[in-house]
Design a protein around this motif. Structure first.
Motif, short mmCIF file in Angstrom:
data_model
loop_
_atom_site.label_atom_id
_atom_site.label_comp_id
_atom_site.label_asym_id
_atom_site.label_seq_id
_atom_site.Cartn_x
_atom_site.Cartn_y
_atom_site.Cartn_z
N PRO B 4 61.44 110.01 71.97
CA PRO B 4 61.65 110.02 70.51
C PRO B 4 62.76 109.05 70.11
N LEU B 5 62.64 108.43 68.95
CA LEU B 5 63.64 107.48 68.47
C LEU B 5 64.62 108.14 67.51
N SER B 6 65.82 107.59 67.50
CA SER B 6 66.85 107.95 66.51
C SER B 6 67.05 109.47 66.43
N ASP B 7 66.83 110.07 65.27
CA ASP B 7 67.09 111.50 65.10
C ASP B 7 65.81 112.34 65.23
N HIS B 8 64.83 111.83 65.99
CA HIS B 8 63.59 112.59 66.18
C HIS B 8 63.65 113.46 67.44
N VAL B 9 62.89 114.53 67.40
CA VAL B 9 62.80 115.48 68.50
C VAL B 9 61.32 115.74 68.77
N LEU B 47 72.22 106.42 63.97
CA LEU B 47 73.46 105.65 63.99
C LEU B 47 74.23 105.93 62.70
N ASP B 48 75.50 106.34 62.80
CA ASP B 48 76.26 106.55 61.56
C ASP B 48 76.88 105.24 61.09
N ASP B 49 77.65 105.27 59.99
CA ASP B 49 78.18 104.05 59.38
C ASP B 49 79.17 103.31 60.29
N ASN B 50 79.67 103.99 61.31
CA ASN B 50 80.59 103.33 62.24
C ASN B 50 79.87 102.88 63.52
N GLY B 51 78.53 102.96 63.51
CA GLY B 51 77.77 102.51 64.67
C GLY B 51 77.74 103.52 65.80
N LYS B 52 78.13 104.76 65.55
CA LYS B 52 78.08 105.80 66.58
C LYS B 52 76.88 106.71 66.36
N ARG B 53 76.35 107.24 67.46
CA ARG B 53 75.21 108.16 67.37
C ARG B 53 75.66 109.53 66.89
N VAL B 54 74.88 110.12 65.97
CA VAL B 54 75.13 111.49 65.54
C VAL B 54 74.33 112.41 66.47
N PRO B 55 75.01 113.20 67.32
CA PRO B 55 74.28 113.99 68.31
C PRO B 55 73.40 115.07 67.67
N ILE B 56 72.30 115.41 68.34
CA ILE B 56 71.40 116.47 67.89
C ILE B 56 71.65 117.67 68.80
N ASP B 57 71.95 118.83 68.20
CA ASP B 57 72.45 119.99 68.96
C ASP B 57 71.37 120.82 69.65
N VAL B 58 70.36 120.19 70.20
CA VAL B 58 69.37 120.93 71.00
C VAL B 58 69.14 120.16 72.29
N LYS B 59 68.63 120.87 73.30
CA LYS B 59 68.35 120.19 74.57
C LYS B 59 66.96 120.58 75.07
N LYS B 60 66.46 119.82 76.04
CA LYS B 60 65.13 120.06 76.60
C LYS B 60 65.00 121.52 77.01
N GLY B 61 63.91 122.16 76.65
CA GLY B 61 63.67 123.54 77.05
C GLY B 61 64.04 124.57 75.98
N ASP B 62 64.86 124.16 75.01
CA ASP B 62 65.23 125.09 73.92
C ASP B 62 64.00 125.49 73.09
#
Lengths: 93, 93, 93, 93, 93, 93, 93
Positions: B4-9, B47-62
């Motif tokens: 998945p790309l960017s903020d996709h799950v 990517l946020d305005d400072n070029g950093k990734r905004v983490p997504i709070d789930v992991k494989k298997g959830d």
């Protein structure tokens, strides 16, 4: 060669092979489906507020799933391509 | 494997077990229900305005509850997956 | 246990006690009413532009009024909960 | 006591006294009218991007004009209140 | 000479040559098509939040594909031009 | 006295004098017209992201043209006023 | 004299001269056309987030093409003017 601008991506249409014995889904289900394309060219990315390009995470040759109905068709001579925005790409195969 | 790309799950559909003696809810009530899926793959985050990734709070298997109607279906060979945005996940079970 | 993500809040439905002699309001008036719920779990809060969590000003056990129609229903085994966003909470009782 | 969250304000309804000889306005004109309420409680204000509260310029006891149709009704025991956002207050009387 | 403002671009219409033996596409397909134009003049670019111009990545003489229905027609004497925004350009040929 | 909040402005209605021999415009043309009012009170201005007030460029007594349909009516005793946002003022006469 | 506020521009209507032998365009084509006006007065520009004015790139006397349907009519005595926003100006002739 077609050069996509900003956050645009140029794709070739990919036809899904129909498997023997696969079930034909009715129209209402089809509508929720995403589309598949092969990346032909990738834009430099949108300019952010600091004047830097936001990279698009796909490269030439990638097979991508994209949001249906987000596409524009362009034609270069006899060949037809699809143009979408990087943000409409859901996943890379 | 689908990435998945960017903020996709990417999710697999989860069928809720029907309990013995459970009450069948009428259609109008069903519409407000959320969907349940099992996380197969998580994007790197937007990517946020400072070029950093905004983490997504789930992991494989959830196992996750997500907003109905926010989903896109993608197909990898014979398998069908659901793609949603991280922000459409309501809660982790 | 259900863990709400980001700026989501999990609630249990609260039934308002009907008082003796209370007046039954007609349907059109009811529509403007807010809903009442009891907080079961609170998300960590949305990530702001600096990567910090925006706190949600309610805690487990609070009785809250929330904007009608902002809710999603989720089901954990036999129990049904409501998920809303922190910004849809109007007031704490 | 009801405690409004974030940029919400709790009001009591104020009935406008009808003057002797006042003209009854037809329905179409009434629709453009604003509503009047008396401030009962004021939220801490929304969190801005720097994590500071944006103050709301009204205080308990103020009579305020607010945008019609921006209100939510909440009920605390027998008493009914109106909840609006600070930005929906037009003026203080 | 016409001078486009801010993020606007002035174009001349380009007629696609019809190839011998090309298939006439029905109306419903045509609707998804993009338009082709030749760049006549390019604006200085929008002012960003720091007071700097955001450059537009096309130059006079470029043949561009642009989003259909994003155009405005202007007329200078006998000549007619198309004005679009830089962000409505999909790709350069 | 009525005190407008934030970026609101309180106006009195101004009746345009009808000139002798002036042409009565049909309803469809009237709709594009702006309204005229006299400034009675001006809010402190909206708070910007740095916590400073954004000034509104009109003062008590100014005759202003404002966007039709942006107005709210408020009533103080027998007098009726118009409340608009500063951004809905087009020009000062 | 009328003084436009913020990012507003006051224009006088310009009638396009009809050329001898020019083709009368049907209604559907006319709808996509932009309008022409002559600049009478220019606002100081909108205040940006740093409290500075964003300049509008036209001056008194300029003939400008502007987006149709973006206009408001104002009347000063017998004279009628058009008020638009600077961002609705497409190009200067």
């Amino acid at each position: 060669m077609i050069k996509p601008l900003s956050d645009h991506v140029v794709l070739e249409t990919v036809k899904e092979e129909k498997k023997k014995g696969s079930i034909i889904l009715p129209e209402t289900v089809e509508k929720e489906r995403s589309e598949i394309g092969k990346v032909v060219a990738v834009g430099q990315g949108k300019l952010d507020d600091n004047g830097k390009r936001v990279p698009i995470d796909v490269k030439k040759g990638d097979t991508v799933f994209y949001r249906k109905y987000s596409e524009h068709k362009i034609k270069d001579g006899d060949r037809e391509y699809i143009v979408i925005k990087g943000e409409d790409i859901l996943a890379v195969k």
